[in-house]
Design an enzyme around this catalytic site. Structure first.
Site, PDB file in Angstrom:
ATOM      1  N   SER A 143       0.911  -1.079   0.040  1.00  0.00           N
ATOM      2  CA  SER A 143       0.057  -0.025   0.073  1.00  0.00           C
ATOM      3  C   SER A 143       0.906   1.210  -0.048  1.00  0.00           C
ATOM      4  O   SER A 143       2.108   1.261   0.581  1.00  0.00           O
ATOM      5  CB  SER A 143      -0.949   0.128   1.298  1.00  0.00           C
ATOM      6  OG  SER A 143      -1.597   1.134   1.337  1.00  0.00           O
TER       7      SER A 143
ATOM      8  N   TYR B 229      -1.478  -0.614  10.419  1.00  0.00           N
ATOM      9  CA  TYR B 229      -1.543  -0.905   9.007  1.00  0.00           C
ATOM     10  C   TYR B 229      -0.353  -0.332   8.501  1.00  0.00           C
ATOM     11  O   TYR B 229       0.241  -1.242   7.709  1.00  0.00           O
ATOM     12  CB  TYR B 229      -2.907  -0.292   8.437  1.00  0.00           C
ATOM     13  CG  TYR B 229      -3.083  -0.612   7.014  1.00  0.00           C
ATOM     14  CD1 TYR B 229      -3.768  -1.813   6.708  1.00  0.00           C
ATOM     15  CD2 TYR B 229      -2.510   0.298   6.003  1.00  0.00           C
ATOM     16  CE1 TYR B 229      -3.929  -2.079   5.387  1.00  0.00           C
ATOM     17  CE2 TYR B 229      -2.817  -0.323   4.600  1.00  0.00           C
ATOM     18  CZ  TYR B 229      -3.364  -1.224   4.348  1.00  0.00           C
ATOM     19  OH  TYR B 229      -3.544  -1.505   3.212  1.00  0.00           O
TER      20      TYR B 229
HETATM   21  N1  LIG Z   1      -8.437  -1.041  -1.651  1.00  0.00           N
HETATM   22  C1  LIG Z   1      -7.259  -0.194  -1.709  1.00  0.00           C
HETATM   23  O1  LIG Z   1      -7.575   0.940  -1.859  1.00  0.00           O
HETATM   24  C2  LIG Z   1      -6.161  -0.452  -1.125  1.00  0.00           C
HETATM   25  C3  LIG Z   1      -4.984   0.320  -1.180  1.00  0.00           C
HETATM   26  C4  LIG Z   1      -3.677  -0.387  -0.888  1.00  0.00           C
HETATM   27  C5  LIG Z   1      -3.465  -1.500  -0.638  1.00  0.00           C
HETATM   28  N2  LIG Z   1      -4.595  -2.521  -0.561  1.00  0.00           N
HETATM   29  C6  LIG Z   1      -4.183  -3.986  -0.107  1.00  0.00           C
HETATM   30  O2  LIG Z   1      -4.802  -4.507  -1.089  1.00  0.00           O
HETATM   31  C7  LIG Z   1      -5.300  -5.832  -0.793  1.00  0.00           C
HETATM   32  C8  LIG Z   1      -6.655  -6.069  -1.127  1.00  0.00           C
HETATM   33  O3  LIG Z   1      -7.567  -5.025  -0.690  1.00  0.00           O
HETATM   34  P1  LIG Z   1      -9.067  -4.829  -1.101  1.00  0.00           P
HETATM   35  O4  LIG Z   1      -9.341  -3.364  -0.911  1.00  0.00           O
HETATM   36  O5  LIG Z   1      -9.305  -5.708  -2.162  1.00  0.00           O
HETATM   37  O6  LIG Z   1      -9.371  -5.385   0.353  1.00  0.00           O
HETATM   38  P2  LIG Z   1     -10.953  -6.343   0.490  1.00  0.00           P
HETATM   39  O7  LIG Z   1     -11.287  -6.150   1.950  1.00  0.00           O
HETATM   40  O8  LIG Z   1     -11.944  -5.964  -0.526  1.00  0.00           O
HETATM   41  O9  LIG Z   1     -10.382  -7.958   0.398  1.00  0.00           O
HETATM   42  C9  LIG Z   1      -9.418  -8.353   1.108  1.00  0.00           C
HETATM   43  C10 LIG Z   1      -9.984  -9.997   1.051  1.00  0.00           C
HETATM   44  O10 LIG Z   1      -8.983 -10.656   1.982  1.00  0.00           O
HETATM   45  C11 LIG Z   1      -9.789 -11.558   2.633  1.00  0.00           C
HETATM   46  N3  LIG Z   1      -8.851 -11.887   4.126  1.00  0.00           N
HETATM   47  C12 LIG Z   1      -9.022 -11.260   5.151  1.00  0.00           C
HETATM   48  N4  LIG Z   1      -8.442 -11.915   6.342  1.00  0.00           N
HETATM   49  C13 LIG Z   1      -7.895 -13.065   5.660  1.00  0.00           C
HETATM   50  C14 LIG Z   1      -7.079 -14.055   5.970  1.00  0.00           C
HETATM   51  N5  LIG Z   1      -6.547 -14.060   7.067  1.00  0.00           N
HETATM   52  N6  LIG Z   1      -6.835 -14.986   5.114  1.00  0.00           N
HETATM   53  C15 LIG Z   1      -7.408 -15.213   3.867  1.00  0.00           C
HETATM   54  N7  LIG Z   1      -8.125 -14.057   3.214  1.00  0.00           N
HETATM   55  C16 LIG Z   1      -8.465 -12.973   4.164  1.00  0.00           C
HETATM   56  C17 LIG Z   1     -11.142 -10.946   3.195  1.00  0.00           C
HETATM   57  O11 LIG Z   1     -11.942 -11.760   3.456  1.00  0.00           O
HETATM   58  C18 LIG Z   1     -11.285 -10.265   1.848  1.00  0.00           C
HETATM   59  O12 LIG Z   1     -12.134 -11.024   0.879  1.00  0.00           O
HETATM   60  C19 LIG Z   1      -5.004  -5.642   0.879  1.00  0.00           C
HETATM   61  O13 LIG Z   1      -3.817  -6.295   1.379  1.00  0.00           O
HETATM   62  C20 LIG Z   1      -4.990  -4.222   1.176  1.00  0.00           C
HETATM   63  O14 LIG Z   1      -4.288  -4.084   2.415  1.00  0.00           O
HETATM   64  C21 LIG Z   1      -5.949  -2.040  -0.887  1.00  0.00           C
END
Ligand SMILES: NC(=O)c1ccc[n+]([C@@H]2O[C@H](COP(=O)([O-])OP(=O)(O)OC[C@H]3O[C@@H](n4cnc5c(N)ncnc54)[C@H](O)[C@@H]3O)[C@@H](O)[C@H]2O)c1
Length: 171
Positions: free
Chosen positions: A149, A162
């Site tokens: 991120s 985070y």
């Molecule tokens: N969305 C954003 O703006 C953003 C920005 C930067 C980084 N990220 C990173 O990208 C990744 C995905 O983000 P997103 O927005 O799609 O999130 P999201 O919450 O939509 O999806 C995350 C998924 O991970 C699953 N999950 C949680 N804990 C888990 C575990 N212990 N084992 C297996 N699965 C698990 C959840 O059930 C969910 O389906 C994350 O690592 C997040 O930190 C997201």
């Protein structure tokens, strides 16, 4: 697109956290490219919905679906052995699963949640990478992708838990 399709066709991609958001979108993109797709998530119900959707849009897709808590080291080893057995090889692993922190000032953050954020966002990636590399290094081309991120570069208020893990995207 045809060149990309030729390159990715029949490669196997493993995507964690594929029941939602970025992981779900990635699963659809790699299915479009003709990959074998192995999706996992801790949320069984949402994962089943994604699997049903993928199968309806890509009837010929080789799909492997399994519940996995990425924070569980032992489960990782069993999971990847099952993927390799089902799909024959593993070419791409995307450590995408992640959770948010407490959105509290550091001094007010909950210790249990802090530990869980570390277990999922940091150790989940470490365990996944360590378990995947023996498979990936057998291939002439392979990719390990650890999703991080911008919060690894900047630290807004109330994101100490985070941000702490996101400074470590590369092993
Ligand atoms: N969305 C954003 O703006 C953003 C920005 C930067 C980084 N990220 C990173 O990208 C990744 C995905 O983000 P997103 O927005 O799609 O999130 P999201 O919450 O939509 O999806 C995350 C998924 O991970 C699953 N999950 C949680 N804990 C888990 C575990 N212990 N084992 C297996 N699965 C698990 C959840 O059930 C969910 O389906 C994350 O690592 C997040 O930190 C997201």
């Amino acid at each position: 697109m045809p060149v990309l399709h030729d390159f990715f066709a029949s490669k196997t991609v493993v995507i964690t956290g594929a029941a939602s958001g970025i992981g779900r979108a990635l699963a659809s993109v790699f299915a479009d490219l003709g990959c074998n797709v192995a999706i996992c998530d801790i949320d069984e119900s949402a994962l089943s919905d994604v699997a049903l959707q993928l199968k309806s849009t890509h009837p010929a897709l080789t799909l492997f679906t399994s519940v996995l808590d990425v924070a569980n080291k032992t489960d990782w080893e069993t999971y990847l052995a099952d993927v390799a057995s089902h799909c024959e090889h593993i070419d791409i692993v995307i450590n995408n699963a992640g959770i948010e922190g407490s959105s509290q000032p550091a001094w007010a953050s909950d210790d249990e949640l802090l530990k869980r954020v570390m277990d999922v966002n940091f150790y989940g990636m470490v365990y996944g990478s360590k378990a995947a590399l023996p498979y990936l290094t057998q291939r002439s081309w392979a990719a390990l992708v650890n999703v991080s991120s911008v919060f690894g570069l900047v630290a807004p208020p109330n994101t100490a838990d985070y941000c702490a893990i996101d400074i470590l995207p590369a092993l």
